[in-house]
Scaffold this active site. Structure first.
Site, PDB file in Angstrom:
ATOM      1  N   ARG F 103       0.831  -1.218   0.000  1.00 49.10           N
ATOM      2  CA  ARG F 103       0.000   0.000   0.000  1.00 49.10           C
ATOM      3  C   ARG F 103       0.858   1.258   0.000  1.00 49.10           C
ATOM      4  O   ARG F 103       0.580   2.221  -0.710  1.00 49.10           O
ATOM      5  CB  ARG F 103      -0.956  -0.031   1.211  1.00 49.10           C
ATOM      6  CG  ARG F 103      -1.809   1.154   1.454  1.00 49.10           C
ATOM      7  CD  ARG F 103      -2.818   1.601   0.389  1.00 49.10           C
ATOM      8  NE  ARG F 103      -3.250   0.665  -0.580  1.00 49.10           N
ATOM      9  CZ  ARG F 103      -3.276   0.930  -1.907  1.00 49.10           C
ATOM     10  NH1 ARG F 103      -2.908   2.112  -2.369  1.00 49.10           N
ATOM     11  NH2 ARG F 103      -3.679   0.015  -2.744  1.00 49.10           N
ATOM     12  N   LYS F 138       1.821  25.193  -4.777  1.00 48.56           N
ATOM     13  CA  LYS F 138       0.594  24.601  -4.221  1.00 48.56           C
ATOM     14  C   LYS F 138       0.740  23.076  -4.222  1.00 48.56           C
ATOM     15  O   LYS F 138       0.090  22.368  -4.997  1.00 48.56           O
ATOM     16  CB  LYS F 138      -0.616  25.052  -5.027  1.00 48.56           C
ATOM     17  CG  LYS F 138      -0.843  26.562  -4.943  1.00 48.56           C
ATOM     18  CD  LYS F 138      -2.035  27.030  -5.757  1.00 48.56           C
ATOM     19  CE  LYS F 138      -2.215  28.542  -5.605  1.00 48.56           C
ATOM     20  NZ  LYS F 138      -3.293  29.067  -6.452  1.00 48.56           N
ATOM     21  N   LYS F 170       4.184  39.723  -5.536  1.00 55.06           N
ATOM     22  CA  LYS F 170       2.751  39.650  -5.814  1.00 55.06           C
ATOM     23  C   LYS F 170       2.064  40.968  -5.444  1.00 55.06           C
ATOM     24  O   LYS F 170       2.690  41.878  -4.905  1.00 55.06           O
ATOM     25  CB  LYS F 170       2.151  38.495  -5.033  1.00 55.06           C
ATOM     26  CG  LYS F 170       2.767  37.141  -5.411  1.00 55.06           C
ATOM     27  CD  LYS F 170       1.913  35.988  -4.932  1.00 55.06           C
ATOM     28  CE  LYS F 170       2.573  34.674  -5.353  1.00 55.06           C
ATOM     29  NZ  LYS F 170       1.836  33.511  -4.864  1.00 55.06           N
ATOM     30  N   GLU F 200       4.273  39.697 -10.509  1.00 60.96           N
ATOM     31  CA  GLU F 200       2.906  39.375 -10.926  1.00 60.96           C
ATOM     32  C   GLU F 200       2.184  40.650 -11.344  1.00 60.96           C
ATOM     33  O   GLU F 200       2.222  41.652 -10.635  1.00 60.96           O
ATOM     34  CB  GLU F 200       2.180  38.726  -9.736  1.00 60.96           C
ATOM     35  CG  GLU F 200       0.728  38.383 -10.019  1.00 60.96           C
ATOM     36  CD  GLU F 200       0.010  37.866  -8.766  1.00 60.96           C
ATOM     37  OE1 GLU F 200       0.570  36.990  -8.081  1.00 60.96           O
ATOM     38  OE2 GLU F 200      -1.087  38.365  -8.474  1.00 60.96           O
ATOM     39  N   ASP F 221      -1.413  37.224 -14.520  1.00 58.52           N
ATOM     40  CA  ASP F 221      -2.361  36.451 -13.724  1.00 58.52           C
ATOM     41  C   ASP F 221      -3.798  36.690 -14.151  1.00 58.52           C
ATOM     42  O   ASP F 221      -4.274  37.836 -14.204  1.00 58.52           O
ATOM     43  CB  ASP F 221      -2.207  36.819 -12.247  1.00 58.52           C
ATOM     44  CG  ASP F 221      -2.902  35.796 -11.358  1.00 58.52           C
ATOM     45  OD1 ASP F 221      -2.854  34.595 -11.687  1.00 58.52           O
ATOM     46  OD2 ASP F 221      -3.497  36.196 -10.342  1.00 58.52           O
TER      47      ASP F 221
END
Lengths: 284, 284, 284, 284, 284, 284
Positions: F103, F138, F170, F200, F221
């Site tokens: 597993r 992320k 940002k 950004e 963005d």
């Protein structure tokens, strides 16, 4: 008396941490991009300066923890004197692994060989005297065990490894205890039978007071050569005598000539410059 | 531009490990035996030499991880210049805790201040030139992040932090790749868009070949001052220029005068002697 | 002489590991299901047997690492004698946290109090004699520092904490070295000046040979009371004398009466039964 | 049914920690000083007492983590009964490594064999009855998995391994919940389908109330033999019955004769004395 | 039945590791360079999608481990349903710390809320049926405890947490044992009394054979709805019935309508997309 | 350009932790009970879905850390495309070890292959355009290095690995700095020469302002395809252009057609479903 190696189980966590510190999250971007996975090479660790080797086991682990197919043949083991150009060891195997581990291996080897070399310089300076050279607890955080080993590789001896393997009563302890006698008595009554007691003294008057209490050793701190000579006479073999305070290769013989048992030198571990060792590629 | 502190979450594991290394299994035998548990004291960290402070957060953590009742008031923060006798910080609280943590706190503070001081000596030496002073990956195993921070505290700047945050193509990579062009092309094609590429060159001929491939930076290794001057002219702003090779405070101005952007100096982190800082007891 | 606490930085990793060992992956299924999150309670740690307390700091950490809102008021500190029904400490705060930490807290407290109690039983048995009671390296893996602390809490003293804080030459070492003299000489020449040397002897003939070499201590292993008495006479204060070999509370006085300095007893740490301490809920 | 070994990945961290605890910072001073690096020897782990072996895999790891050239041939595997003088295993290889690892290996082996031996004494005492012998969560911090394994080696069975693998509702939970019914209902509604629920009862009245709620098991705490017999009759196979409360080898048969399914005994893990095993040097 | 929080002692290592993974060796280069050290700000964690919250304690720890001066006020606790724009919590304090911890906090919160949301979607789909929704051991390595918690936050229930808290006999075990009976018998004889036994069956014939051996639960793997209905009838309450095999929100009601006790769904933990949660700056 | 493996020293801690998470305290109850210790078997890892393999080294480590006698023959290495039924690798050795590790091995392999497969689906969708596919920060906590590797296995490229290997300015940074110019200037003056700066922007007006300050890259963005096309024209090769904002396999070609250099896609690492891989037993 030969130099005993440190068991690998004590070294491996240090080397793993050092490799991971260098690999970061993405590994060796340069070698991964450029070096074919199956290329093998032979390299040599060679001295760029005169000195004494220490730390080979850590360097070897660095290479072999990256790739266990790296082979190392040692020519000059820890404790050996080396001259510029001398081959310390031959390192052969996957080229990418050797390049990836190179800096970590050298960082250990150069740092510890630097300490061994500094130690040897003082050991040689006092040759003919009975005095031993010892290091202190002024070590680089995380590296105490290996730095103290490097001092041994250079012919030196070790003082305490930490706060817990001997009593060392300093001026502040004496001030807090309200005198030398209560300080020593409290120490003696609280520790086990295998713990030695050393007391730091700054003056001959203090030394006299301390000697009456039969310490195992006295630390003669920042005394002049004259004072040291008198101190040794006063002690007359009843305790180990340790001289400390900014001792260098040039002052060491004079200090040793006072008859003290030990010269303790902080800079061996906190300020010795590295010994320059390089990794040369014989073929790639 | 001010010096940003390193988050405590990154420092704490280092300080914990250093304290445990010193405490061993039995703790501070001497202070435990002699110093009453409830005695409080006030001490000062004070400079014994001229230099630049670095590592106060680690020293503070050392005291406070032993006893969170230790209070520290900082007089001269990291990056400050200090002269002998200057108070860096006042440390007050339980006497036993302060004595127990003292050596660990000082080992960090003296080592990192030594690096900051060495860096500042070079930074000052090249003042008036545009050149920045940068350190290398020749750091003490386990301490890279804090040693690089100490370089910043001394006014220096940082090169790569590891193998994974930039490409640095050296002679061995070029040899393995079979030339400068394939080396750079392989590197460029394999890494992300935020990774810069620097190439080491030993000769002006190599430099010319490299420049045609538009690297972000060139490392001019062990070049003479004349060569460096010619190299800067050849580069003409198309890449960052870095000079390396046994640069000292006395040679740095001449090297900087060649117009290079960076002087990279390994010994800042691998061989700088400590800055002597002591803990003085105002009362016990 | 009072009992010095072990710094929390040394205890915390042990307690964290023990709590996580009990919590597993899913935590305290029973209390989480049944006990309301906001319920508070007051409980007491109370003795079920007569003995000596040790390990309260570990028990306190167990509760407070689960929830720092747990308050503990200590009535009988480590080293105190307790009788059945005596309150050791009051533990109040969130009921769920107290239930969750209860077993871990008690496992430390009962185990270490068991060692302290066993030690005290021997210490009391030899009261009036000069002999100290010491433990050995026969400790439970992972718990050496706290088990040796428990021996001190019971009025005992500590032998070596490990292989590295003193020399103890046993029969196998002597056999390997080819004799007592070479064994002691090799030891003396290789270790630092703060390391004591103890030699194990099985016969009076061996003792005589050893004494000529001036060890710091002799371990008189499995000798009869008669032999011990003769040994003490032979040593005549020139070395610390340690008797070992299945000493119990009933045989200890006779052994102590021989005049030896130390009785070393392995079972204090490897086979002492727990002292039964319970957590009683005054209200829920 | 044979005894399954614990995977080495679970044992290795325990053994590493134990070895490092013994090696400290300076390693085995005595053996390093006295034992030549290249000397090989053959030794045997042999029983000094009658009992049951447990913990050989940990002992083997201790030797092999110091030096992988140590070879071990097992004569009597975990779970075997041994008599004084019986050879458990032959350990051969570098003498220094064997001496260095000896105490750590024996500390594991003696402690776990002690638990296995204690367990076997009860298992044998109740032979002929259906009752199984189970241990509790009263284990030595850090060693739960291996102590529970030792219980299996002695022929016992395991209760919960922690707070998270089964529900055990005790008197405090019931008091907090305001009764047996709400306690069981809250438990049942909150846990997964593979979690069993056991309830502790002190009286037959409580037992009756509990049985109506169909628990998987009932813990009959500190009941008399008469009460236990009645309890077993009342339960009539509808739940597993577990008797607890200071059960010894002499009381166990009577308790088992009441027909309970389980005898749970805390002292197997918290107070069993070690089984004496020694390492004998056949040649050095 | 309310959702019990996981003790912080279990969460902290996960959050520390995640923060250090993001900080690397040099920390938050961008915020350190741009954000003044003393600037404070107020931000809100707000939902961008409809779903169920899980993981707030981890997010809170992320902020507070960077700077304990960050304050968090929770508006919608774990287990709450949220709609786009809903404020989950207000996060205020040092701007640099909040920016530095932001991504780590969100990575935990979005991932676990995604699992809770997926779970809730199935729980809602089967509302009215008795079936519970359970997750499997198909979890993200390192995150099992928190992913299983997220399933509970979404209204689901937990299957085994690992290989060691229940027996689950699969086809391979049966094949190896040489049949269902020996497999179950070996399992039953080897495990403790609080361990349940579940057996996987693929056909009704197997089910019949298994039922004769009285397992606690049967896993009906990849059966058709018809087969499931027959299986439930055959079991007739003698065991817990669990259906598995690619169950989605659209097929779940039909499966639940067969009367099975449990629907187990691997993708809840291995393939649920995140729930989009953002950190909005109200002021900087 | 081939895919470089991650050094095992970086993978091993992840796999150890995952195995221990599954083994818990009692290990694999089912296999230990049922599978004879000496039984050997041969199994194959085979694809149940079409996709791209990633994570084989982790799967291999999982088997071999349980038992080094497990042999693995790889048929389709990381980065290979696989179709349902394809054999990825043959795994043979002790049956119990293979069942125990199964597993954990699959959890790594399925998760990382899922990311590789998702990446490849976008890479294929934009084939013919110059745009590269990059992932973000992320990622799943603890798995960043291996998830970014899986993106490379799928043909993608990597963005920043953490907060410390590049500057990404940002909107919040710009707001705090009081404008784009001060933000970029502060960043540029504080970081080393090998750190790139990306900014950004949300609008073309911002882009114009940014371009004047010569960033290395601009993050466009949530721009429309029209805006992206204009942005690319404005940039005109002076900076790397990165488009982000909910890009899917169906929208990717249109976005790529705007001429941007990079498409960055968070869901590759945070929401890609697993690729279904199973372990089939050829014989047991």
């Amino acid at each position: 008396m030969s130099l005993s190696p440190i068991p690998a189980i004590m070294l491996e966590p240090l080397v793993r941490a050092a490799l991971l510190e260098d690999l970061g999250r993405a590994g060796d971007l340069t070698s991964d991009a450029i070096v074919p996975n199956d290329l093998r090479t032979t390299t040599v660790l060679s001295a760029r300066q005169q000195g004494v080797v220490a730390g080979l086991d850590l360097a070897i682990l660095a290479f072999r923890l990256i790739d266990q197919n790296v082979d190392i043949k040692v020519d000059r083991a820890d404790g050996s004197e080396i001259a510029p150009g001398n081959v310390i060891a031959e390192v052969s195997g996957p080229a990418r692994a050797i390049l990836t581990a190179e800096r970590t291996a050298l960082n250990f080897l150069c740092h510890l060989s630097g300490i061994a070399t500094a130690t040897a310089s003082i050991v040689n300076a006092v040759r003919g005297h009975k005095a031993k050279i010892v290091c202190t607890r002024k070590t680089t955080p995380g590296l105490r065990a290996v730095e103290k080993y490097a001092v041994r590789a250079g012919g030196g001896s070790n003082h305490r490894f930490g706060l817990d393997d001997a009593i060392l009563i300093k001026d502040n302890h004496i001030a807090i205890a309200g005198g030398i006698r209560p300080a020593i008595e409290r120490a003696r009554s609280s520790v086990g039978h295998l713990v030695k007691i050393e007391v730091e003294v700054d003056t001959l008057a203090q030394l006299e007071e301390v000697l009456a209490l039969a310490p195992d050793a006295v630390l003669l701190d920042n005394m002049s050569v004259d004072q040291l000579r008198q101190a040794v006479a006063m002690v007359a073999g009843r305790a180990i005598t340790e001289a400390s305070g900014r001792i260098t290769a040039s002052t060491a013989p004079t200090v040793a000539a006072t008859g003290v048992d030990l010269l303790s030198i902080g800079w061996l571990t906190h300020s010795a410059p590295i010994l320059d060792v390089g990794l040369d590629y014989r073929e790639v």
